[in-house]
Design an enzyme around this catalytic site. Sequence first.
Site, PDB file in Angstrom:
ATOM      1  N   SER A 198     -11.282  -5.746  -7.778  1.00 41.98           N
ATOM      2  CA  SER A 198     -11.615  -5.142  -6.491  1.00 41.98           C
ATOM      3  C   SER A 198     -12.444  -3.872  -6.682  1.00 41.98           C
ATOM      4  O   SER A 198     -13.496  -3.924  -7.318  1.00 41.98           O
ATOM      5  CB  SER A 198     -10.322  -4.867  -5.702  1.00 41.98           C
ATOM      6  OG  SER A 198     -10.612  -4.582  -4.353  1.00 41.98           O
TER       7      SER A 198
ATOM      8  N   ASP B 111     -10.761 -11.400  -3.169  1.00 39.37           N
ATOM      9  CA  ASP B 111     -10.357 -10.296  -4.039  1.00 39.37           C
ATOM     10  C   ASP B 111      -9.397 -10.756  -5.140  1.00 39.37           C
ATOM     11  O   ASP B 111      -8.403 -11.426  -4.874  1.00 39.37           O
ATOM     12  CB  ASP B 111      -9.667  -9.255  -3.151  1.00 39.37           C
ATOM     13  CG  ASP B 111      -9.531  -7.901  -3.795  1.00 39.37           C
ATOM     14  OD1 ASP B 111      -9.191  -7.852  -4.983  1.00 39.37           O
ATOM     15  OD2 ASP B 111      -9.743  -6.901  -3.100  1.00 39.37           O
TER      16      ASP B 111
END
Length: 351
Positions: free
Chosen positions: A46, A200
């Site tokens: 991320s 993610d």
Amino acid sequence: MPYKYKVLSIDGGGIRGIIPAIILDEIEKRTKKPTCQLFDLIAGTSTGGILAAALTKPDSQNINQPQFQAKDIIDLYRKNGERIFFEPSAMRLLKIDDIVRAKYSSKGRNEVLTEFLGDTLLQDALTELFITSYDIELRTPIFFTNNVKNQKLGDNFRKLCEGYTLKQAAMATSAAPTYFQPYKIETIDPTNAGYYALIDGSVFANNPTSLAIMEAIISSKKPDPQIPNKQPLTLDDILVVSLGTGSLTRKYHYEKAENWGLIQWVEPLVNITFDANSESVACQLEQLLPKAESIPKQYYRFQGQLNEANDDMDDTNPKNIERLEKLAQNIIQQSNSELNQLCEQLTQQDK
């Protein structure tokens, strides 16, 4: 003896990525070297994946040097946080939209990452990368690497390299569920026509440190014609640096949670899952790589508690960013001797 291999791992956490950026800036100041020259492998999830990509992007004027230092990434968070987490005024008024669609448009995030990463190919990164993502159609982890020999299309995972860009890796790893829509990229391999629908990597590896260690060991076992009699790495050969984005302290009281349903649980569950993943990995590594008196320290984890700053990954309010910066400085002050020891280890091979 210095460790043979050095791994840097950076957690996910949205705007809280400014914390590891500040710590890396301090390490760069003390070592007088860019991050990409201090480590053999940089892993990120991320916001950590964005950091990893940006810090390893080569300068177009000098491809052997990075374009960005950690201080430049600090400015990315300070100046572009609101662009990344941009919510049109119409959507703010209609909060019901958060239930039926992603909270934010990906437009601002795409623009910022295009400005920073451009169309630089993943395989041109200056340090070996390991960036996490997850395909919601294949239902399998997807890893972005710049190590061509490590790319693989397996049944249970895929490692992508040739033809993909740093920006694509950064967009994929930061497509946090409920915050942004999944990120779609076309496949490059002609034998695997189609696309990847990516979200993610925090859904399974918000703290990618243990995966990074395994990647280093697995990669070292592959033969290299340029290195005859190559010896694979063991766990004892690896120096590990893990950077957190703040440990969550917000309480969800039982009296309220006992009556929560699907809608009330969505946002807390995302936060709890991401944080629990980070802390459980950190806990395991503290036990797996304990400090020994006769051996140089092998595992460094720099993390602080979010007692004052908001733990929301999308709080780009200037006051909250100031609190996040203050937390990073507190971590640096409290870990001063550890940082000195680490920096000495990172530059030991140069002496």
